[in-house]
Write an enzyme that holds these catalytic residues in place. Structure first.
Site, PDB file in Angstrom:
ATOM      1  N   ARG A  88       0.793  -1.227   0.000  1.00 36.87           N
ATOM      2  CA  ARG A  88       0.000   0.000   0.000  1.00 36.87           C
ATOM      3  C   ARG A  88       0.825   1.277   0.000  1.00 36.87           C
ATOM      4  NH1 ARG A  88      -5.431  -0.227   3.596  1.00 36.87           N
ATOM      5  NH2 ARG A  88      -5.870   1.507   2.222  1.00 36.87           N
ATOM      6  N   HIS A 143      -8.395  -3.181  -6.552  1.00 36.51           N
ATOM      7  CA  HIS A 143      -7.979  -2.465  -5.330  1.00 36.51           C
ATOM      8  C   HIS A 143      -9.169  -2.278  -4.379  1.00 36.51           C
ATOM      9  CE1 HIS A 143      -4.827  -0.156  -3.315  1.00 36.51           C
ATOM     10  NE2 HIS A 143      -5.746   0.732  -2.984  1.00 36.51           N
ATOM     11  N   TYR A 158     -17.985  14.239 -11.512  1.00 43.09           N
ATOM     12  CA  TYR A 158     -17.916  15.399 -12.407  1.00 43.09           C
ATOM     13  C   TYR A 158     -16.672  15.385 -13.296  1.00 43.09           C
ATOM     14  CZ  TYR A 158     -21.401  17.223  -9.130  1.00 43.09           C
ATOM     15  OH  TYR A 158     -22.506  17.379  -8.359  1.00 43.09           O
TER      16      TYR A 158
END
Length: 748
Positions: A31, A77, A121
């Protein structure tokens, strides 16, 4: 015994230890830390690979980030959409990355700390360099593929990066017990260093710095400790000192001269720009500088532009140095070149980073050209079969026409089996029995279309065969000769440098430490005033003398002090807060002033002021502390000569609080009045001197529900009268007793 009934007995601490180690390693490897080979963290690698799988290439339309994030989370993931989207956004921000890997469309945040718009968006696609230098050749078995988290698919263990991305884009991340912080570098310089190391592997990190001059931050700026870079890049750890770029602009006509900040330190990205502006406002407000008349942030998409308008005849150099010294315009970037190498975290030098990258490149090239060689040899085999077939095409047609099925025809082509096949002549049958095509060649012959027998097509086949032989020779040379493979790697690096390298943005130099002459404050006596609401201000002595009566009538505390001194505020919680007199507004007698809460750590919601004094006056004397539970101590004033803004001035027991504080000078007697009406008068000399961290000694024996309501300190030669239940009591005439007795109850 059933499986459900099996109980494994083990030491709890061992289970916890192993579990935590497993968790820590998962965070470190899977990670938080980048891989030295492609310079990417798992979340970045998975996001880019998913975009590649979705076909969101640089020459295709943008796709919604929510689509990319959702697909990445579902396939590769499973750690939450915010971490994936944040990684995607950072890879698209040109002010954070030396080379963006994602082409963002929409609001992806700003250098001033504005966050990106919601993923529903914004849109994104891969950058061209990402496709060419990170995702190319994935179909050529150049890297290992491993199962994804639920084993429903495969993902690449590492991307086949063609550039040393760990250096080019840098990285930062916090793991368990370790963290990485690698600055970005210039792509062209890093490629030059790699090529130099390929030519001479004995080069040290220090020698490689002739090519990689140092970090190259996307925000520009100036690295001012050039000589320290050798140690930083050799050890992989250290501190890089950064400065913003300041330009002086001469005012035209009646316009004022200006200092313009055109580049900022990399560490100032985000909210620190706002803090930098606030720091300048503070310097102006606190009179640290009078050279700045106005401040404006004129930054735009074109770049940073923070303008400081200057007064006439301003000391520009001194002001520059003050900005470096007192604000984040000069800052440090902590370097810790930690990355995952060979499956474990390792602190890397510049040399070892390039070594690991080159080892990876040779591995990629070996696997790539082995795959290509295998394909070319397969092609060679087929082409040789087709060319041979063209020479005996009439025989092959006769075999096909005489065969009952495809298996029979194929057996004849590969091993000369003629049983069951009708031939026109015995000569044809004898010729057919001699055929020895391979399986692959026979399949190609059987699938061949008739138009391939046209003369030009046969000629084209011959040319293809010649090219295949050349390719095989080339690939074998690359695989067998280290120098040939080195040339290929250099050629690819040169192409990437030519297409994507940019000029250096950060300057590297040795600069002298910023030294500025702080404007000396003219020391003068002032009068500090605080009203009952906690609003405070200072006035000059002349103003005080003219309004002396009103000053004392309207203010709870009036203290003569120096403007360079400090005011000590003691509270019922046992704390002492220090206020710099310079921080208290200086002005007219009728000015409102500033709440004391804004000048120190005092909190009027949870504390109550007990005693306020000039800190300089405290040092020369001693203070008597008395508490609500009846404890007393004498403390030397030097105990309060401290630099901290807040200290504990008195140690208190649970439920106790400071009730009164008095200067010990001339105090002869102490009188305690309890809530139940007991009065005890004893000699002040019975109070022992203690450290500020001590509790003190008991002054009066109190009943369980009683407490010291009032404490009085009688000075030598003064008479003290109080009103108690409408009766006037002379404290001087009270019977003298010993400390730590019950006292006498006054009958009314």
């Amino acid at each position: 015994m059933d499986k459900e009934e099996q109980i494994i007995r083990t030491e709890y601490s061992e289970v916890m230890q192993q579990s935590y180690i497993d968790y820590a390693m998962s965070v470190i490897i899977a990670r938080a830390l980048p891989d030295v080979r492609d310079g990417l963290k798992p979340v970045q690698r998975r996001t880019l690979y998913d975009m590649h799988e979705l076909g969101i290439k640089y020459d295709r339309p943008y796709r919604k980030c929510a689509r990319i994030v959702g697909d990445t989370m579902g396939k590769y993931h499973p750690h939450g959409d915010s971490s994936i989207y944040e990684a995607l956004v950072v890879m698209a921000q040109d002010f954070k990355k030396g080379m963006t890997l994602v082409d963002g469309h929409g609001n992806f945040g700003s250098i001033e700390g504005d966050g990106a718009a919601a993923m529903r968006y914004t849109e994104a696609r891969l950058e061209k360099v990402t496709q060419e230098a990170f995702l190319a050749d994935l179909d050529k078995d150049v890297v290992n593929f491993v199962p994804n988290f639920d084993e429903t698919g495969k993902e690449p263990e590492v991307l086949p990066a063609r550039i040393p991305n760990l250096l080019v884009n840098g990285s930062d991340g916090i793991a368990v017990g370790m963290a990485t912080s690698i600055p970005p570098h210039n792509l062209g310089e890093v490629i030059d260093a790699v090529k130099a190391y390929m030519a001479d592997s004995s080069l040290t990190s220090e020698q490689l710095l002739e090519y990689v001059k140092g970090p190259d931050f996307p925000t520009g700026g100036i690295v001012i400790n050039k000589d320290e870079l050798k140690e930083i890049y050799t050890s992989g750890q250290g501190k890089i000192k950064l400065r913003g770029k300041v330009v002086f602009e001469k005012g035209k006509g009646n316009a004022r001269d200006r200092l313009v900040i055109t580049e900022i330190p990399y560490t100032m990205i985000g909210a620190n720009i706002g803090k930098f502006l606030n720091d300048i406002y503070t310097l102006v407000e606190t009179k640290k500088t009078n050279d700045i008349v106005d401040i404006s942030n004129q930054s735009s998409k074109e770049g940073i532009r923070i303008v400081l308008e200057l007064r006439k005849n301003a000391d520009v150099e001194n002001l520059k140095n003050m900005l470096y010294k007192k604000t984040k315009l000069e800052d440090t970037f902590g370097v810790n070149m930690l990355a995952v190498a060979d499956g474990r975290p390792e602190t890397l030098s510049l040399k070892s980073t390039i070594e690991y990258f080159l080892d990876f490149q040779y591995e990629l090239m070996t696997r790539k050209y082995r795959t290509l060689l295998t394909k070319e040899k397969e092609k060679q085999e087929i082409q040789e079969g087709l060319i041979k077939a063209c020479d005996v095409i009439d025989l092959i047609i006769e075999i096909l026409r005489g065969s009952k099925n495809i298996q029979q025809a194929k057996a004849c082509l590969t091993s000369g089996q003629t049983e069951g096949i009708r031939f026109r002549t015995k000569a044809s049958e004898k010729a057919a029995a001699k055929l020895q095509f391979t399986e692959r060649q026979a399949s190609a012959i059987l699938e061949m279309r008739l138009y391939k027998l046209i003369g030009l097509e046969i000629e084209a086949l011959q040319k293809e065969y010649e090219q295949t032989l050349k390719n095989i020779s080339l690939y074998e040379d690359i695989l067998e000769n280290h120098s040939s493979m080195t040339r290929v790697i250099k050629k690819e690096l040169d192409a990437i440098k030519k297409n994507y390298a940019k000029p250096r943005r950060t300057s590297i130099e040795n600069a002298a430490a910023a030294v500025y002459e702080e404007k000396k404050i003219e020391e003068m006596p002032v009068v500090f005033m605080m009203d009952r609401f906690g609003y405070s201000k200072t006035i000059d002595e002349n103003t005080y003398e003219r309004n002396k009566e009103a000053v004392h009538n309207e203010n709870k505390y009036v203290i003569r002090c120096m403007n360079t001194g400090k005011i000590a505020v003691f509270t019922n919680t046992g704390r002492m807060h220090l206020i710099r007199v310079m921080d208290v507004p200086f002005g007219k007698f009728r000015d409102k002033g500033t709440p004391i809460d804004n000048l120190c750590n005092y909190d009027s919601n949870i504390e109550r002021m007990i005693y306020v004094e000039d800190s300089a006056a405290l040092v020369s004397g001693k203070l008597i502390f008395g508490t609500k539970c009846g404890y007393f101590k004498l403390v030397d004033g030097t105990e309060f000569d401290v630099s901290k803004r807040t200290i504990m001035a008195a140690k208190l027991m649970d439920g106790d609080e400071v009730a009164a504080i008095s200067p010990a000078e001339d105090v002869t007697h102490v009188v305690i009045q309890s809530h139940h009406g007991y009065f005890l008068k004893f000699l002040a000399e019975e109070i022992p001197e203690k450290k500020k961290g001590a509790v003190g000694v008991r002054g009066i024996k109190l009943a369980e529900d009683d407490y010291a309501e009032h404490l009085y300190f009688i000075k030598n030669g003064t008479e003290m009268m109080i009103s108690y239940k409408d009766k006037t009591v002379s404290l001087n005439k009270l019977k003298l007793a010993k400390r730590d007795t019950k006292g006498t109850k006054i009958r009314v």
